[in-house]
Design an enzyme around this catalytic site. Structure first.
Site, short mmCIF file in Angstrom:
data_model
loop_
_atom_site.label_atom_id
_atom_site.label_comp_id
_atom_site.label_asym_id
_atom_site.label_seq_id
_atom_site.Cartn_x
_atom_site.Cartn_y
_atom_site.Cartn_z
N TYR A 1 -5.00 1.87 15.60
CA TYR A 1 -3.80 1.88 16.45
C TYR A 1 -4.11 1.76 17.93
O TYR A 1 -3.43 1.07 18.67
CB TYR A 1 -2.99 3.17 16.23
CG TYR A 1 -2.34 3.22 14.88
CD1 TYR A 1 -1.10 2.64 14.67
CD2 TYR A 1 -2.98 3.80 13.79
CE1 TYR A 1 -0.50 2.65 13.42
CE2 TYR A 1 -2.39 3.82 12.53
CZ TYR A 1 -1.15 3.24 12.35
OH TYR A 1 -0.57 3.24 11.12
N GLU B 1 -7.52 8.68 5.87
CA GLU B 1 -7.85 9.33 7.14
C GLU B 1 -8.28 10.78 7.01
O GLU B 1 -7.59 11.69 7.50
CB GLU B 1 -6.66 9.22 8.10
CG GLU B 1 -6.20 7.80 8.36
CD GLU B 1 -5.15 7.69 9.46
OE1 GLU B 1 -4.63 8.72 9.92
OE2 GLU B 1 -4.86 6.55 9.88
N GLU C 1 -3.94 -0.15 7.94
CA GLU C 1 -2.79 0.23 8.79
C GLU C 1 -3.00 -0.32 10.19
O GLU C 1 -4.09 -0.22 10.75
CB GLU C 1 -2.65 1.76 8.93
CG GLU C 1 -2.09 2.45 7.73
CD GLU C 1 -1.95 3.97 7.94
OE1 GLU C 1 -1.73 4.41 9.09
OE2 GLU C 1 -2.09 4.67 6.93
N ARG D 1 0.86 -1.19 0.00
CA ARG D 1 0.00 0.00 0.00
C ARG D 1 0.89 1.23 0.00
O ARG D 1 1.66 1.45 0.93
CB ARG D 1 -0.92 -0.01 1.23
CG ARG D 1 -1.73 1.25 1.33
CD ARG D 1 -2.78 1.24 2.45
NE ARG D 1 -3.38 2.56 2.46
CZ ARG D 1 -3.35 3.42 3.47
NH1 ARG D 1 -2.80 3.08 4.62
NH2 ARG D 1 -3.89 4.61 3.35
C1 FCB Z 1 -1.65 7.17 10.67
C2 FCB Z 1 -1.15 7.69 9.34
C3 FCB Z 1 0.19 7.16 8.94
C4 FCB Z 1 1.13 7.03 10.11
C5 FCB Z 1 0.48 6.32 11.27
C6 FCB Z 1 1.35 6.12 12.46
O1 FCB Z 1 -2.57 8.05 11.21
O2 FCB Z 1 -2.06 7.38 8.33
O3 FCB Z 1 0.69 7.99 7.93
O4 FCB Z 1 1.65 8.24 10.45
O5 FCB Z 1 -0.68 7.01 11.65
#
Ligand code: FCB
Length: 446
Positions: A297, A169, A352, A81
């Protein structure tokens, strides 16, 4: 320690896509060969970036891209990606830049040659500065500029791409960039965030429509980030506070796409904070998509408060990652299950997931056991959602390699590969080797 997933899980099948992710501004460097973007300008302002750095060199990927594709191939992943840089691909007059185009076509051709599926994101925050000078995402016309960019690029890329995401995002672009000012362009006013968000979502919808026309066979979607909101106590007030925060930060970006409307809280907002919606906008925004990209995250915990919003975020509880985010994998399962209950979703890709760690290069090794544990617990969390009936078709680790982490500069390392920024030498971390073994084993077992 090895990474693994329960025997019968579809995550062990070769059909489940594993990949690694990056973004243009974070890795490319060679800023002189493209137009300036809002992050160049933001980095030049004092005290915006933790280490005073910028994206001028980053991982020097514009020069080292071929070697980086070797690295991706060596990790055995099915997909990569990447995001493409609008200011590298488009000239000021709205025409394609041939040098920029040739750069990305070489990358796409090389990926395809090696059977690595290109997952391309059109916009990962690097808005051309000349568009910001005309108001950026506060200017409705930026959405139409985006449509033109998507149109010309998707025609030029032709069949080279496996999947397109319009935006990465939009919450971060809108809220962090225009409402609280910790990201570029650094505006700081609570009447701006939702206006910017509306134009970003409009750009998304216009982009999808143009892609439907230009490349009906390629998968199209959007990448949204979610920070699930939990109440600090079982009190009704805290639960209400968490719900309001969730509507502002999470549902605000997904509900328009799948339900064609903003969350209920819009009714309680003062007019000055509301987006300017024109007739037909919500239909454009809710144009059907083929996949939803989910970035996860961490979670956030909220208490009720007597401020304008009615909530405050509590400081994250331990354990934390190196960037201070709580490690809480259960929220990933909860999130995926709840999105699946709330909306009529297409297949999901986890686009991600990963952690910042205080990695140290010792000889030729980086022993990032903490990252391996994070990956394992979050792969399990994805599997938990699949077992509860959510359709998830792939997982991308953030990130292929350490890179420019926005306002944190080069101080936070998220890579599966360690980057020495002095020499640009890449060293695969222990987590990267484990991810490789896990991904490859899946092929030999089946
Ligand atoms: C996300 C972003 C990516 C990276 C991660 C840690 O919000 O999309 O670019 O910075 O966080």
């Amino acid at each position: 320690m090895k990474l693994s997933i329960k025997n019968k899980s579809k995550m062990n099948s070769p059909a489940f896509i594993y990949g690694v992710a990056t973004a243009s501004f974070q890795i490319e460097g060679d800023s002189g060969s493209r137009l300036p973007c809002i992050w160049d300008t933001f980095c030049a302002k004092p005290e915006k970036i933790a280490d005073g750095s910028n994206g001028d060199i980053a991982c020097d990927h514009v020069k080292l891209w071929k070697q980086d594709i070797d690295l991706i191939e060596s990790m055995g992943v099915d997909a990569y990606r990447l995001s493409i840089s609008w200011p590298r691909l488009m000239d000021i007059d709205g025409q394609l830049n041939q040098q920029g185009l040739a750069f990305y076509i070489s990358i796409l051709d090389e990926l395809n040659k090696r059977n690595i599926k290109p997952f391309v994101t059109f916009y990962h925050w690097d808005l051309p500065q000349h568009l910001e000078d005309k108001g950026g995402w506060l200017n409705r016309d930026t959405a139409y500029q985006f449509r033109n960019y998507v149109d010309l690029v998707s025609r030029a890329f032709a069949e080279r791409v496996y999947s397109y995401a319009t935006l990465n995002e939009p919450f971060c672009s809108a809220y962090l960039g225009y409402e609280v000012g910790i990201h570029a362009p650094g505006l700081n006013c609570n009447t701006l965030g939702k206006k910017a968000a509306h134009h970003l979502l409009l750009a998304h919808g216009l982009g999808i429509q143009v892609l439907n026309k230009n490349c009906p066979k390629i998968k199209k979607g959007i990448v949204l980030n979610f920070t699930p909101c939990y109440p600090n106590s079982e009190s009704d007030d805290d639960k209400a506070a968490a719900k309001i925060a969730d509507d502002h930060f999470n549902q605000w970006y997904i509900k328009p796409i799948f339900d064609g409307e903003y969350p209920e809280i819009m009714g309680q907002l003062p007019a000055s904070r509301c987006p300017e919606i024109e007739p037909g906008d919500m239909e454009i925004i809710s144009t059907p998509i083929d996949f939803l990209g989910v970035n996860y995250y961490t979670r956030a915990v909220y208490s009720s408060a007597s401020n304008e919003d009615g909530f405050v975020q509590e400081p994250p509880a331990p354990p934390h990652t190196d960037i201070g985010w709580e490690i809480y994998p259960q929220a990933m399962t909860d999130l995926l299950v709840s999105l699946n209950n709330l909306y009529d979703l297409p297949p999901i890709y986890i686009t991600e997931n990963g952690m910042a760690a205080n990695d140290r290069l010792e000889g030729l090794e980086v022993n990032d056991d903490d990252r391996m544990a994070y990956l394992q617990s979050h792969l399990n969390a994805v599997n938990g959602a699949i077992e509860s009936g959510v359709r998830i078709d792939g997982y991308f680790a953030w990130s292929l390699m350490d890179n420019f982490e926005w306002a944190e500069g080069y101080t936070k390392r998220f890579g599966l590969v360690y980057v020495d920024y002095q020499t640009q030498i890449r060293t695969v971390k222990k987590s990267g080797l484990a991810y490789r073994d896990f991904v490859m084993q899946r092929h030999s077992n089946n």
